[in-house]
Design a protein around this motif. Structure first.
Motif, PDB file in Angstrom:
ATOM      1  N   SER A 110      -2.135  15.688  15.022  1.00 49.93           N
ATOM      2  CA  SER A 110      -1.951  16.288  13.709  1.00 49.93           C
ATOM      3  C   SER A 110      -0.634  15.793  13.111  1.00 49.93           C
ATOM      4  N   LEU A 111      -0.483  16.008  11.812  1.00 48.74           N
ATOM      5  CA  LEU A 111       0.742  15.579  11.145  1.00 48.74           C
ATOM      6  C   LEU A 111       1.958  16.292  11.726  1.00 48.74           C
ATOM      7  N   GLU A 112       1.796  17.558  12.092  1.00 44.94           N
ATOM      8  CA  GLU A 112       2.919  18.301  12.672  1.00 44.94           C
ATOM      9  C   GLU A 112       3.312  17.735  14.036  1.00 44.94           C
ATOM     10  N   GLN A 113       2.310  17.354  14.825  1.00 46.63           N
ATOM     11  CA  GLN A 113       2.613  16.741  16.124  1.00 46.63           C
ATOM     12  C   GLN A 113       3.323  15.407  15.941  1.00 46.63           C
ATOM     13  N   ILE A 114       2.874  14.632  14.944  1.00 43.45           N
ATOM     14  CA  ILE A 114       3.521  13.353  14.646  1.00 43.45           C
ATOM     15  C   ILE A 114       4.960  13.590  14.205  1.00 43.45           C
ATOM     16  N   ARG A 115       5.157  14.575  13.319  1.00 48.71           N
ATOM     17  CA  ARG A 115       6.501  14.872  12.810  1.00 48.71           C
ATOM     18  C   ARG A 115       7.438  15.280  13.961  1.00 48.71           C
ATOM     19  N   GLU A 116       6.931  16.092  14.872  1.00 49.92           N
ATOM     20  CA  GLU A 116       7.748  16.548  16.002  1.00 49.92           C
ATOM     21  C   GLU A 116       8.145  15.378  16.894  1.00 49.92           C
ATOM     22  N   SER A 117       7.205  14.485  17.175  1.00 52.86           N
ATOM     23  CA  SER A 117       7.492  13.336  18.046  1.00 52.86           C
ATOM     24  C   SER A 117       8.472  12.371  17.378  1.00 52.86           C
ATOM     25  N   LEU A 118       8.282  12.125  16.079  1.00 54.68           N
ATOM     26  CA  LEU A 118       9.187  11.219  15.376  1.00 54.68           C
ATOM     27  C   LEU A 118      10.579  11.818  15.261  1.00 54.68           C
ATOM     28  N   GLY A 119      10.656  13.141  15.094  1.00 54.98           N
ATOM     29  CA  GLY A 119      11.950  13.803  14.967  1.00 54.98           C
ATOM     30  C   GLY A 119      12.839  13.584  16.175  1.00 54.98           C
ATOM     31  N   LYS A 120      12.227  13.502  17.361  1.00 55.04           N
ATOM     32  CA  LYS A 120      12.994  13.255  18.581  1.00 55.04           C
ATOM     33  C   LYS A 120      13.602  11.860  18.586  1.00 55.04           C
ATOM     34  N   GLY A 122      14.769  10.494  15.743  1.00 55.15           N
ATOM     35  CA  GLY A 122      15.644  10.398  14.583  1.00 55.15           C
ATOM     36  C   GLY A 122      14.957   9.909  13.330  1.00 55.15           C
ATOM     37  N   VAL A 123      13.632  10.041  13.292  1.00 54.62           N
ATOM     38  CA  VAL A 123      12.850   9.547  12.151  1.00 54.62           C
ATOM     39  C   VAL A 123      12.091  10.708  11.515  1.00 54.62           C
ATOM     40  N   GLY A 124      12.095  10.764  10.195  1.00 55.05           N
ATOM     41  CA  GLY A 124      11.350  11.775   9.455  1.00 55.05           C
ATOM     42  C   GLY A 124      10.119  11.185   8.803  1.00 55.05           C
ATOM     43  N   ILE A 125       9.235  12.051   8.329  1.00 54.39           N
ATOM     44  CA  ILE A 125       7.990  11.607   7.712  1.00 54.39           C
ATOM     45  C   ILE A 125       7.684  12.507   6.517  1.00 54.39           C
ATOM     46  N   THR A 126       7.226  11.903   5.432  1.00 60.08           N
ATOM     47  CA  THR A 126       6.816  12.688   4.267  1.00 60.08           C
ATOM     48  C   THR A 126       5.424  13.260   4.505  1.00 60.08           C
ATOM     49  N   GLU A 127       4.999  14.130   3.608  1.00 61.36           N
ATOM     50  CA  GLU A 127       3.593  14.509   3.575  1.00 61.36           C
ATOM     51  C   GLU A 127       2.782  13.311   3.078  1.00 61.36           C
ATOM     52  N   GLU A 238      -3.713   7.936   6.773  1.00 61.84           N
ATOM     53  CA  GLU A 238      -3.152   8.495   5.550  1.00 61.84           C
ATOM     54  C   GLU A 238      -1.771   7.883   5.301  1.00 61.84           C
ATOM     55  N   ALA A 239      -1.552   7.440   4.076  1.00 62.09           N
ATOM     56  CA  ALA A 239      -0.291   6.789   3.732  1.00 62.09           C
ATOM     57  C   ALA A 239       0.838   7.812   3.661  1.00 62.09           C
ATOM     58  N   VAL A 240       1.981   7.466   4.245  1.00 57.08           N
ATOM     59  CA  VAL A 240       3.180   8.312   4.232  1.00 57.08           C
ATOM     60  C   VAL A 240       4.387   7.379   4.121  1.00 57.08           C
ATOM     61  N   PHE A 241       5.559   7.955   3.972  1.00 51.15           N
ATOM     62  CA  PHE A 241       6.799   7.200   4.118  1.00 51.15           C
ATOM     63  C   PHE A 241       7.525   7.699   5.356  1.00 51.15           C
ATOM     64  N   LEU A 242       7.948   6.761   6.194  1.00 48.84           N
ATOM     65  CA  LEU A 242       8.851   7.074   7.296  1.00 48.84           C
ATOM     66  C   LEU A 242      10.273   6.823   6.826  1.00 48.84           C
ATOM     67  N   PHE A 243      11.207   7.640   7.261  1.00 54.24           N
ATOM     68  CA  PHE A 243      12.599   7.460   6.859  1.00 54.24           C
ATOM     69  C   PHE A 243      13.517   7.890   7.995  1.00 54.24           C
ATOM     70  N   ARG A 244      14.692   7.311   8.015  1.00 54.89           N
ATOM     71  CA  ARG A 244      15.708   7.724   8.983  1.00 54.89           C
ATOM     72  C   ARG A 244      16.238   9.087   8.569  1.00 54.89           C
ATOM     73  N   GLN A 245      16.362   9.991   9.526  1.00 57.60           N
ATOM     74  CA  GLN A 245      16.820  11.338   9.201  1.00 57.60           C
ATOM     75  C   GLN A 245      18.263  11.356   8.706  1.00 57.60           C
ATOM     76  N   SER A 246      19.006  10.301   8.979  1.00 56.79           N
ATOM     77  CA  SER A 246      20.383  10.208   8.498  1.00 56.79           C
ATOM     78  C   SER A 246      20.475   9.710   7.061  1.00 56.79           C
ATOM     79  N   THR A 247      19.340   9.366   6.469  1.00 62.62           N
ATOM     80  CA  THR A 247      19.326   8.918   5.074  1.00 62.62           C
ATOM     81  C   THR A 247      19.818  10.045   4.171  1.00 62.62           C
ATOM     82  N   ARG A 248      20.519   9.686   3.102  1.00 66.83           N
ATOM     83  CA  ARG A 248      21.077  10.693   2.221  1.00 66.83           C
ATOM     84  C   ARG A 248      20.000  11.638   1.714  1.00 66.83           C
ATOM     85  N   ALA A 249      20.337  12.921   1.609  1.00 65.70           N
ATOM     86  CA  ALA A 249      19.355  13.974   1.326  1.00 65.70           C
ATOM     87  C   ALA A 249      18.660  13.794  -0.016  1.00 65.70           C
TER      88      ALA A 249
END
Length: 511
Positions: A110-120, A122-127, A238-249
């Motif tokens: 699921s998207l939440e599982q993907i988000r959790e794994s990427l967060g570890k 240092g990478v974030g994901i959009t909806e 599904e298309a998303v954007f991946l981004f570094r979590q350190s990217t400016r808010a």
């Protein structure tokens, strides 16, 4: 001191100055260009990724955030490594690819599982951006109807069909090998081919089936049929954007405004516009200006892309930077190595052997070998390092040959005069070998200018950018926008070194 001795000393000083110039005689028209952008967007080497990258860049700029788009940097692993290594801050990706290729999972996460794994990591994901761009197999409609092929399973009945697949698809966990196993496909005539060139190969019947993205505009334009995935092999992409979590808010917030803003029909329209106009900027302009669904809260202005002279100047300056810095390194290291190699023995053979082995490695493979190493990654320094290694052999070999060709009688005379070995080298041997050394530097410079076009594959820019873009669009004009300036640049550099021959080489040694 006699006038003859004064004259001899003057000539010696002049020769020494010439040798010092040979060590540094590279085109010092280099400009060290570091991006002024706060946020760097990457994209893969196919039309839709280019377009999404351009849309993201302009969304950031319209939000007042300096942004740069590094187009067509390569495939999934290249972009992922660039994101993790900090060379880019965000890029468009697909959920199925994240699951299969990045996280190496076989299950449908699921998207939440993907988000959790990427967060570890240092990478974030959009909806999701609002559309699913799944993999598909396509073939000419006329052939599909004639052979009765409607599903991927139907391919089992036609082992004679020629299949052309992108190189990434050939190696993916959700690519050809597991697909063939799932469907028990018998085809053996399978070749790797560029995504855009594959459509041209389908059109001229060089291949019969290829992999595609479901939102490719060329599917409809070329009257192709998408084979039904009747065993439901492909996951959702599904298309998303991946981004570094350190990217400016505020940059992350701007990217999130693209969530849900694109549907499949609209993406196909944007892809078609990019391929019709051969211009990704115009496709993005269609998104922002012509009745397209806007990101929520969007209030930005239209952004006019660079003119061709501006782009050509940017490409050329980066190309000179790549070729020039790598040549400087080749000169700094190559001449001393050539001096050592000229003395023969095991050391000399080892130096020439190493330089020769590096030269035999295909330049694209050399880039790929450097990318995973610490310090390098997807960066300008990786491209410069590869070009430096590739330019060593001509300089090392010509320096060694020039020194070895100095007559024995001259060497004996230098010893008889009581000159120290260092004085012999600087005052006599290097000036005598200057023509050969400068010829090696010239050869290395021309090689580097041609090879530097491949640096665009890892986002290093240069005149390879329009060449790669043209290959993606199957547009010869765009390819020539990079190929012709690169060829002219090589001719100019060669003429520059021909002029240096007359300035630096002692008169008695000139041809």
């Amino acid at each position: 001191m006699s006038r003859a001795n004064e004259s001899g000393n003057h000539e010696a000083r002049k020769a020494k100055q010439s040798c010092l110039l040979i060590f540094s005689c590279i085109p010092f028209f280099l400009i060290h260009s570091s991006s002024a952008a706060d946020v760097v967007i990457g994209s893969k080497k196919f039309t839709e990724s280019y377009v999404l990258g351009e849309i993201a860049k302009r969304t950031l700029i319209d939000a007042g955030i300096p942004a740069e788009h590094r187009q067509g940097m390569g495939g999934t692993i290249i972009l992922w490594q660039a994101l993790r290594g900090g060379q880019i801050d965000a890029y468009p990706e697909y959920t199925g690819t994240i699951t299969q290729e990045i996280l190496k999972r076989d299950d449908a996460s699921s998207l939440e599982q993907i988000r959790e794994s990427l967060g570890k990591l240092g990478v974030g994901i959009t909806e999701p951006l609002g559309f699913n761009n799944t993999y598909a197999l396509v073939m000419r409609r006329s052939d599909a109807q004639r052979l009765g092929v409607r599903t991927i399973s139907d391919l089992r009945k036609h082992p004679e069909l020629k299949i052309g697949l992108t190189h990434e698809f050939l190696d993916r966990q959700d690519g050809w090998q597991p697909l063939r196993e799932r469907y028990a496909l018998p085809q053996q005539n399978v070749v790797g081919i560029d995504h855009a060139l594959g459509y041209a190969a389908l059109a001229n019947s060089s291949i019969d089936v290829k992999d595609a993205y479901s939102t490719d505009a060329k599917i409809e334009q070329n009257d192709l049929v998408v084979l039904e995935d009747d065993l439901q092999f492909f996951p959702k992409y599904e298309a998303v954007f991946l981004f570094r979590q350190s990217t400016r808010a505020d940059a992350i917030a701007a990217l999130r405004r693209l969530e849900g803003a694109l549907d499949e029909r609209h993406v196909i329209q944007l892809n078609a516009e990019a391929e019709r106009t051969k211009n990704y900027t115009k496709a993005a302009d269609l998104y922002f200006n012509v009745g397209a669904p806007r990101p929520s809260g969007y209030s930005g202005r239209s952004h006019i892309g660079e003119s061709f002279p501006q782009k050509l100047a940017r490409w050329t300056l980066r190309h000179l930077e790549l070729a020039g810095f790598s040549l400087l390194l080749s000169v700094i290291f190559g001449i001393p190595l050539g001096i050592a190699a000229s003395r023969g023995g095991a050391t000399g053979h080892a130096i020439l052997g190493f330089a020769g082995i590096v030269q035999t490695i295909p330049s694209l493979a050399l880039l790929a070998l450097l990318v995973p190493l610490p310090f390098f990654g997807i960066s300008l320094r990786t491209a410069i390092a590869a070009l430096f290694l590739y330019g060593l052999l001509p300089i090392v070999r010509n320096t060694a040959s020039g020194l070895q060709d100095i007559p024995r009688s001259l060497r004996e005379s230098a010893i008889a005069l009581g000159l120290s070995p260092m004085t012999q080298l600087w005052e006599i041997y290097l000036p005598m070998a200057s023509r050969s050394i400068l010829s090696g530097i010239k050869t290395s410079a021309v090689i580097n200018i041609g090879t530097a076009t491949l640096a665009a594959l890892i986002g290093a820019g240069g005149l390879g950018e329009p060449i790669l873009s043209g290959l993606n669009l199957n547009d010869h004009v765009t390819i020539l926008q990079g190929a012709i300036p690169a060829a002219l640049l090589a001719l100019l550099v060669q003429s520059f070194f021909d002029l240096l021959d007359r300035v630096l080489i002692p008169k008695g040694l000139r041809l």
